[in-house]
Structure formats: structure tokens, C-alpha cells
Design an enzyme around this catalytic site. Structure first.
Site, mmCIF file in Angstrom:
data_model
loop_
_atom_site.group_PDB
_atom_site.id
_atom_site.type_symbol
_atom_site.label_atom_id
_atom_site.label_comp_id
_atom_site.label_asym_id
_atom_site.label_seq_id
_atom_site.Cartn_x
_atom_site.Cartn_y
_atom_site.Cartn_z
ATOM 1 N N ARG A 87 0.219 -0.902 -0.436
ATOM 2 C CA ARG A 87 -0.280 0.383 -0.174
ATOM 3 C C ARG A 87 0.984 1.183 0.007
ATOM 4 N NH1 ARG A 87 -2.850 3.122 5.105
ATOM 5 N NH2 ARG A 87 -3.488 4.824 3.233
ATOM 6 N N HIS B 200 -2.760 10.855 0.660
ATOM 7 C CA HIS B 200 -2.046 10.722 2.493
ATOM 8 C C HIS B 200 -1.252 12.268 2.487
ATOM 9 C CE1 HIS B 200 -0.794 7.393 4.929
ATOM 10 N NE2 HIS B 200 -0.991 7.798 5.506
ATOM 11 N N GLU C 132 -7.196 8.599 6.410
ATOM 12 C CA GLU C 132 -7.744 8.882 7.892
ATOM 13 C C GLU C 132 -8.279 10.551 7.869
ATOM 14 O OE1 GLU C 132 -4.331 8.769 10.079
ATOM 15 O OE2 GLU C 132 -4.693 6.699 10.044
ATOM 16 N N ASN D 183 -7.334 1.303 10.101
ATOM 17 C CA ASN D 183 -6.070 1.946 10.237
ATOM 18 C C ASN D 183 -6.486 1.808 12.284
ATOM 19 O OD1 ASN D 183 -5.256 2.527 7.487
ATOM 20 N ND2 ASN D 183 -5.188 4.571 8.550
ATOM 21 N N TYR E 210 -4.036 1.639 16.061
ATOM 22 C CA TYR E 210 -2.682 1.295 16.717
ATOM 23 C C TYR E 210 -3.309 0.958 17.818
ATOM 24 C CZ TYR E 210 -0.750 3.249 13.246
ATOM 25 O OH TYR E 210 -0.176 3.385 11.391
ATOM 26 N N GLU F 149 -3.190 -0.400 7.722
ATOM 27 C CA GLU F 149 -2.346 -0.363 9.222
ATOM 28 C C GLU F 149 -2.491 -0.555 10.238
ATOM 29 O OE1 GLU F 149 -0.931 4.332 9.154
ATOM 30 O OE2 GLU F 149 -1.603 5.164 7.486
HETATM 31 C C1 FCB Z 1 -0.812 6.794 10.813
HETATM 32 C C2 FCB Z 1 -1.021 7.925 9.812
HETATM 33 C C3 FCB Z 1 0.284 7.293 8.306
HETATM 34 C C4 FCB Z 1 1.652 6.935 10.408
HETATM 35 C C5 FCB Z 1 1.443 6.189 11.105
HETATM 36 C C6 FCB Z 1 1.574 5.754 12.383
HETATM 37 O O1 FCB Z 1 -2.240 7.874 11.502
HETATM 38 O O2 FCB Z 1 -1.919 6.761 8.440
HETATM 39 O O3 FCB Z 1 0.704 8.039 7.967
HETATM 40 O O4 FCB Z 1 2.217 8.330 10.355
HETATM 41 O O5 FCB Z 1 -1.062 6.844 11.914
#
Ligand code: FCB
Length: 456
Positions: free
Chosen positions: A87, A131, A176, A302, A304, A364
Site C-alpha cells: 500500500r 495521504h 484518515e 487503521n 493502533y 495500517e
Molecule cells: C497514521 C498515518 C500514518 C502513520 C501512522 C503512524 O495515522 O496514517 O501515515 O503516520 O499513523
């Protein structure tokens, strides 16, 4: 060299359906460098990162990973890891240096080489149209808060589908949109660094319209395209079971998740959040998104960390962006983000239950840690390896619960320019020495490579 894993990759892989794709993700401004090459114009991230004080270490994307000049080497690296998908994003200012008008052929040729190089190596290209690197002249004309950006984005999309529609099947419109709007125009911690909540909500509105226009343009030109959008979505928990904390968590779910998810999935804006935003929505036709949304084939997620939310205390503003806290007790990444893989499982199951997108890609997932480079150049990043193992396991659990996840992308293929943090945060499964541009696969990358290899 791989150590640590308590779950042997061979067993973990058996929990994924045949055809499941394993990839890694990057974005243009974070890795390419070569900001003046072949007629590329300036983007808002060039301007912002060159403004003193905006990035933690004064870092800019001027050189980054120099990927633009090291394309072949990086393609070989991806192939050596066995990636099935990659990607990447296209830099709008390479393709249209001023954000409008005819295509800059030299800019397109770089992505020709990238796409062809991927296909030659059996790696499926996933193209993200945007992006975050908005051409600076479009910002000067009003940026995302100005509705004209929608027509510009449609024009840019048409250039890309015409050029790459014969070779690229997977298209993601925006990365995002919450960050584009809220970090860029509300909090001002991302380019262009504006602090104006009304502007941020207009920006968010225009990301919806731009997404819709792009889906239409791609669908028309590439009938067999698989189209999606990459949203940063959160598993939200209330800090306590008090009514006040529960209400704050519900509102945060509304502003951060549903404000983006609901219109994309054809439901228009969530009415509870329309009410909460009140006057700052002035000038936005909120009903405009109730109809006419074109369905996506893939929802990009995405993920985290989880978001634990408490009610604002006396004297604290109930800002459109809530304060995310940690409960304590869980290990955290270098970003201060709690490591909570079960949040990914819960998020995926919730999306499936409440929205039922035809297919989900984890676009992500990854973690920043301080890496120590050993004398022999190797990086034994056990904490990142464990993060991946546990989030891949959570993905397997979601699939077993019936969630149609089809692809997983590690963020990121390599250490890179982490926006406002400059080069202080490393997210790569490949280490980059920014002095020499030497790439070294970390232990986490070797684990990922072995996991992928065990499918065959
Ligand atoms: C996301 C972004 C990516 C990267 C990660 C850690 O929010 O899409 O570009 O910075 O965080």
C-alpha cells in the site's frame, strides 16, 4: 535470527483463510524525498515541516528514505520479504504540481515504475489517492475547508485512473479523513496547522464529498476496481461506568468513528453528533450526505490503540476532540499508546456487526519503539515483534468470529518521516539508517517474512 515468538508462525498462519494477503504500507511524503524532482510542486507538508518549530526535530520530508531514488532496491526488499501486497500513496503535487490542470508526465512515470515493479515481483499494488500532501496552491486557495477542493480531487482522480486503471485493481480514496480535518484544521498539529473547528468540520465534509466523487470516477473508468477508504477507527471505552464518562465515550465514538464511518456506509451524519456540534456546523448542508453515497468494496481500518475516554472536568472545554487517556497497567509504545490487541478484535467485530462492509482490510497496524542497532547492524525489536504477533492473533480471532478481513498491512515497511514527530519515532519493520540510507530488516520484519513464507 528470530527469537521470542511464543506462538509459532506456522500455527498462527493456519488461522487465516486461503488467499489472505499480507502486505506493508507507506505514504509518499513519508518516504519519497526528492521533493523537487521532475517538476514536483510544493505540498502543505513541505511548507509546514519547513516552518520552524512544527516538527519535533526540525525534520522534513526533503530526503526522507530517498525512496524516489532507491525504488528498485526497495522493490527488491519487499520481494525478499515475500510481501503479497504493498500500500503506497501517490503524491498529488508530483502529478499536478499546482493541484489542477494537465498531468505532469514525469510525475506519473515514477508511479509507472513503481506499479510495474510491483507487478513484476508478484506484489499487488494498493494505491491510496491522498495521504495528506495537498498541493500548496490548493491550500492557498482555501484548502480542504473550501468546496472547490472536491472538483480538484475528482480531476486528479480521473488522471490517475486513466493512467493506472489497467494495472491497479485496489484503490483507496483518502487516508484518515479525521486526521486531515481535525489535526490539520482543528488542533493544528498537522499541516496546514490551522486552529478553527468550523473550518475543520467543513474540511471533513469536503473529504466526504471528495471520497464520493472519487468512487464515482474510479468505478466509471475501472469497472472491476475494488474501491475503499482508509479510516482511523477506534475501539472506545468509557473510563468509568458513570453516566458522564459513558456519555463522553459515546460522543467520542460519534466524532471520531461515526462522523466518518456512517456517511461512507450510506447513513449520513449521526444525528446525535450533529446536535452536539451545533453552531460550528453552520454553513454545512448536513443532510447532503444522507443519500447518494456510492458503496465501497473494502473498508480500510487503521488501528493502533484503544481510546479510553472520560468526561471533561470542571473548567475543561468539551472540545470536538476528546482527550484520550490510558488506564495504566498496560505496556505502551513510544507514542504513549497502550498496547491493546483485543481492541482490534472488538473493533473489527463491531464494524462487521453494525455496518457489514463487504470486505475489510487492515490498512495500517504497527508500533513505534526505540530500536537498538547491534554492532552487526541487526535490530532485535522484540517489543514490535510481539505487537505484530498479538495483533495478527487478534485479527485471526475476528476472522474466526466471522469478520471478513481479507488483507493485513503492517505500518510501516520502513522507518520514515513521522509527521509532527519528524524522525524521532520509528515504525518500520525495516530499519533505515538516515545517514547512509542503509535498510536492514528488523527481527519483526524477519518474523513477518517467516509468517508469510509459512503460507506456502
Ligand atoms: C497514521 C498515518 C500514518 C502513520 C501512522 C503512524 O495515522 O496514517 O501515515 O503516520 O499513523
Amino acid at each position: 535470527m528470530t527469537t521470542t515468538p511464543s506462538v509459532a508462525p506456522g500455527r498462527l498462519i493456519d488461522r487465516f483463510p486461503p488467499g489472505f494477503a499480507w502486505g506493508a504500507a507507506t505514504s509518499a511524503y513519508q518516504i519519497e524525498g526528492a521533493v523537487h524532482a521532475d517538476g514536483r510542486g510544493p505540498s502543505i507538508w513541505d511548507t509546514y515541516s519547513h516552518t520552524p518549530g512544527m516538527t519535533e526535530d526540525g525534520g522534513t520530508g526533503d530526503i526522507a528514505c530517498d525512496h524516489f531514488h532507491r525504488l528498485e532496491e526497495d522493490l527488491d526488499l519487499m520481494a525478499s520479504m515475500g510481501l503479497g501486497a504493498y500500500r503506497f500513496s501517490v503524491a498529488w503535487p508530483r502529478v499536478q504540481p499546482t493541484g489542477s490542470g494537465p498531468a505532469n508526465l514525469k510525475g506519473l512515470e515514477f508511479y509507472d515504475r513503481l506499479v510495474d515493479g510491483l507487478l513484476e515481483r508478484g506484489i499487488d499494488p494498493w494505491l491510496t489517492l491522498f495521504h495528506w500532501d495537498l498541493p500548496q496552491p490548493l491550500e492557498d486557495a482555501g484548502g480542504w475547508p473550501d468546496r472547490d477542493v472536491v472538483a480538484r480531487f475528482a480531476e486528479y482522480t480521473a488522471i490517475l485512473v486513466e493512467r493506472f486503471g489497467d494495472r491497479v485493481r485496489n484503490w483507496l480514496t483518502l487516508n484518515e479523513p479525521w486526521c486531515i480535518a481535525m489535526l490539520g484544521y482543528g488542533i493544528g498539529r498537522h499541516a496546514p496547522g490551522i486552529q478553527d473547528w468550523s473550518a475543520a468540520l467543513r474540511a471533513a465534509h469536503h473529504t466526504h464529498l471528495a471520497h464520493r466523487a472519487a468512487v464515482g470516477a474510479i468505478r466509471a473508468a475501472v469497472p472491476d476496481a475494488r474501491i475503499g477508504v482508509a479510516l482511523n477507527l477506534h475501539h472506545v471505552e468509557a473510563a468509568t461506568e458513570t453516566d458522564a464518562d459513558r456519555a463522553a465515550a459515546r460522543l467520542h465514538d460519534g466524532t471520531a468513528n461515526r462522523w466518518f464511518l456512517d456517511p461512507v456506509m450510506g447513513r449520513g451524519y449521526p444525528r446525535d453528533v450533529v446536535e452536539a456540534y451545533g453552531p460550528i456546523l453552520e454553513g454545512i448542508d448536513v443532510g447532503e450526505l444522507d443519500t447518494g453515497t456510492l458503496p465501497v468494496d473494502i473498508l480500510g481500518v487503521n488501528y493502533y490503540t484503544r481510546n479510553v475516554i472520560r468526561a471533561p472536568r470542571a473548567g475543561e472545554a468539551n472540545a470536538p476532540v476528546a482527550t484520550v487517556m490510558t488506564r495504566g497497567g498496560l505496556p505502551e509504545t513510544e507514542m504513549g499508546w497502550e498496547i491493546h490487541p483485543d481492541g482490534l478484535r472488538q473493533l473489527l467485530e463491531r464494524i462487521h456487526r453494525e455496518y457489514a462492509p463487504p470486505s475489510i482490510a487492515i490498512t495500517e497496524n504497527g508500533a513505534a519503539f526505540v530500536d537498538e542497532v547491534a554492532a552487526d547492524g541487526s535490530v532485535q525489536d522484540d517489543a514490535r515483534l510481539a505487537y505484530y504477533r498479538d495483533h495478527v492473533t487478534a485479527t485471526a480471532e475476528a476472522i474466526e468470529a466471522g469478520v471478513p478481513v481479507e488483507t493485513y498491512f503492517a505500518w510501516s515497511l520502513m522507518d520514515n518521516f513521522e509527521w509532527g514527530f519528524g524522525y524521532t519515532k520509528r515504525f518500520g519493520i525495516v530499519h533505515v539508517d538516515f545517514e547512509t540510507q542503509q535498510r536492514t530488516i528488523k527481527a519483526s520484519g524477519e518474523w513477518y517474512r517467516d509468517l508469510i513464507a509459512s503460507t506456502r
